[in-house]
Design an enzyme around this catalytic site. Structure first.
Site, PDB file in Angstrom:
ATOM      1  N   ASN A 123      80.718  18.941  22.063  1.00  0.00           N
ATOM      2  CA  ASN A 123      79.724  18.766  21.004  1.00  0.00           C
ATOM      3  C   ASN A 123      80.367  19.280  19.715  1.00  0.00           C
ATOM      4  O   ASN A 123      80.437  20.486  19.498  1.00  0.00           O
ATOM      5  CB  ASN A 123      78.463  19.564  21.367  1.00  0.00           C
TER       6      ASN A 123
ATOM      7  N   LYS B 203      79.326  19.152  16.803  1.00  0.00           N
ATOM      8  CA  LYS B 203      78.348  19.609  15.792  1.00  0.00           C
ATOM      9  C   LYS B 203      78.744  19.048  14.417  1.00  0.00           C
ATOM     10  O   LYS B 203      79.329  17.965  14.357  1.00  0.00           O
ATOM     11  CB  LYS B 203      78.232  21.130  15.802  1.00  0.00           C
TER      12      LYS B 203
ATOM     13  N   HIS C 212      68.850  19.231  21.173  1.00  0.00           N
ATOM     14  CA  HIS C 212      69.661  20.455  21.050  1.00  0.00           C
ATOM     15  C   HIS C 212      68.851  21.511  20.286  1.00  0.00           C
ATOM     16  O   HIS C 212      68.174  21.190  19.313  1.00  0.00           O
ATOM     17  CB  HIS C 212      70.974  20.151  20.311  1.00  0.00           C
TER      18      HIS C 212
ATOM     19  N   GLU D 173      69.632  23.655  18.172  1.00  0.00           N
ATOM     20  CA  GLU D 173      69.914  23.764  16.737  1.00  0.00           C
ATOM     21  C   GLU D 173      69.107  22.746  15.952  1.00  0.00           C
ATOM     22  O   GLU D 173      68.832  22.934  14.768  1.00  0.00           O
ATOM     23  CB  GLU D 173      71.428  23.587  16.480  1.00  0.00           C
TER      24      GLU D 173
ATOM     25  N   GLU E  69      71.106  25.050  28.313  1.00  0.00           N
ATOM     26  CA  GLU E  69      71.750  25.820  27.251  1.00  0.00           C
ATOM     27  C   GLU E  69      70.847  26.972  26.836  1.00  0.00           C
ATOM     28  O   GLU E  69      69.968  26.799  25.975  1.00  0.00           O
ATOM     29  CB  GLU E  69      71.985  24.924  26.025  1.00  0.00           C
TER      30      GLU E  69
ATOM     31  N   GLY F  63      76.903  29.703  20.700  1.00  0.00           N
ATOM     32  CA  GLY F  63      77.610  30.225  19.536  1.00  0.00           C
ATOM     33  C   GLY F  63      77.675  31.736  19.506  1.00  0.00           C
ATOM     34  O   GLY F  63      77.865  32.342  18.451  1.00  0.00           O
TER      35      GLY F  63
ATOM     36  N   SER G  21      78.722  28.963  24.845  1.00  0.00           N
ATOM     37  CA  SER G  21      79.930  29.793  24.886  1.00  0.00           C
ATOM     38  C   SER G  21      80.837  29.512  26.085  1.00  0.00           C
ATOM     39  O   SER G  21      81.460  30.438  26.615  1.00  0.00           O
ATOM     40  CB  SER G  21      79.564  31.286  24.817  1.00  0.00           C
TER      41      SER G  21
HETATM   42  P1  PGA Z   1      79.098  26.787  21.865  1.00  0.00           P
HETATM   43  O1  PGA Z   1      78.016  25.636  21.621  1.00  0.00           O
HETATM   44  O2  PGA Z   1      79.979  26.310  23.000  1.00  0.00           O
HETATM   45  O3  PGA Z   1      79.826  26.908  20.577  1.00  0.00           O
HETATM   46  O4  PGA Z   1      78.342  28.014  22.244  1.00  0.00           O
HETATM   47  C1  PGA Z   1      77.466  24.935  22.690  1.00  0.00           C
HETATM   48  C2  PGA Z   1      76.401  23.988  22.219  1.00  0.00           C
HETATM   49  O5  PGA Z   1      75.633  24.335  21.306  1.00  0.00           O
HETATM   50  O6  PGA Z   1      76.276  22.870  22.718  1.00  0.00           O
END
Ligand code: PGA
Length: 250
Positions: A9, A11, A95, A97, A167, A173, A211
């Site tokens: 991803n 982002k 997601h 976010e 998740e 993150g 992560s």
């Molecule tokens: P990250 O993000 O691996 O940077 O924690 C994962 C995600 O939000 O899909």
């Protein structure tokens, strides 16, 4: 055994120049014979570039969101048929976010999930709890409710041939991934919940996100109900992403 899947991803990261380097490095490192599905979900403007680079490879690509409408006066939105024109075969839906920053409701997410599925693209539905919800011990209730909206609106069969990404919001993150055991407990819960709603659950993959990195991927992917990963930061580095993909070759 279910074939594993690793999804990058990206982002809101990248540029034409940096994507070129990343995609070429991935093509060099990831061979056709790798026994898993590998996907990168890129920002909309880079779908064409991604398609051009990956179309003859084993790596597939997708988007990170989609409109819940087919077409029309929805300024700034991108429809599922547009994604199809660029060869997208996956779309991340819901997601955290997005659901947090843009107040996306479970109903909106369910509608998008259905639209994507109907169009023959594989939705990757994100579910997960906040830290407060985990500390209160209600994480399964929270995830259950996120799934229930889709089950109530469209039936549990809607999960055939789809991907659910567990998740935990506190792990995204943060450098604090869920432990393999925590992931396994939730993945098993999701699989059992959906299996109890439907006679045969066809090819549902449940992947873990939050992560994931080259150090923890193997242990996470070794859990019986963890079918792969949704990888944010580490997907922007070709060596890290390759190493995570290798960990899924089990
Ligand atoms: P990250 O993000 O691996 O940077 O924690 C994962 C995600 O939000 O899909």
């Amino acid at each position: 055994m279910r074939r594993k899947i690793v999804v990058g991803n990206w982002k809101m990261n990248g540029s034409l120049a940096s994507n070129e380097l990343l995609l070429e490095a991935l093509l060099e490192k990831i061979s056709q014979t790798i026994p898993l599905d590998i996907v990168v979900c890129v920002p909309y403007p880079y779908l064409f570039q991604t398609q051009s680079h990956l179309k003859h490879s084993c790596i597939r690509w997708g988007a990170q969101n989609v409109a819940k409408f087919e077409s029309g006066a929805f300024t700034g939105e991108v429809s599922v048929s547009m994604l199809k024109e660029f060869g997208a075969s996956f779309v991340i839906i819901g997601h955290s976010e997005r659901s947090t920053a843009y107040c996306e409701s479970d109903e909106n997410i369910a509608t998008k999930f259905m639209m994507v599925k109907k169009a023959g693209i594989t939705p990757i539905l994100c579910v997960g709890e906040t830290l407060i919800e985990r500390e209160a011990g209600i994480m399964e209730k929270v995830v259950s409710k996120q799934l229930d909206t889709i089950i109530e609106m469209y039936g549990a069969e809607m999960f055939d041939e789809t991907v659910i990404a567990y998740e935990p919001i506190w792990a995204i993150g943060s450098d604090l991934a869920a432990s393999p055991e925590q992931a396994q407990v939730m993945h098993q819960f999701i699989r059992e919940k959906l299996s109890s709603n439907i006679k045969v659950l066809k090819n549902l993959k449940i992947i873990y996100g939050g992560s994931v990195n080259p150090q923890n991927a193997l242990q996470l992917f070794s859990m019986p109900d963890v079918d792969g990963g949704l990888v944010g930061r580490a997907s922007l580095n070709s060596s890290d992403f390759q190493s995570i993909c290798r960990s899924a070759e089990i």
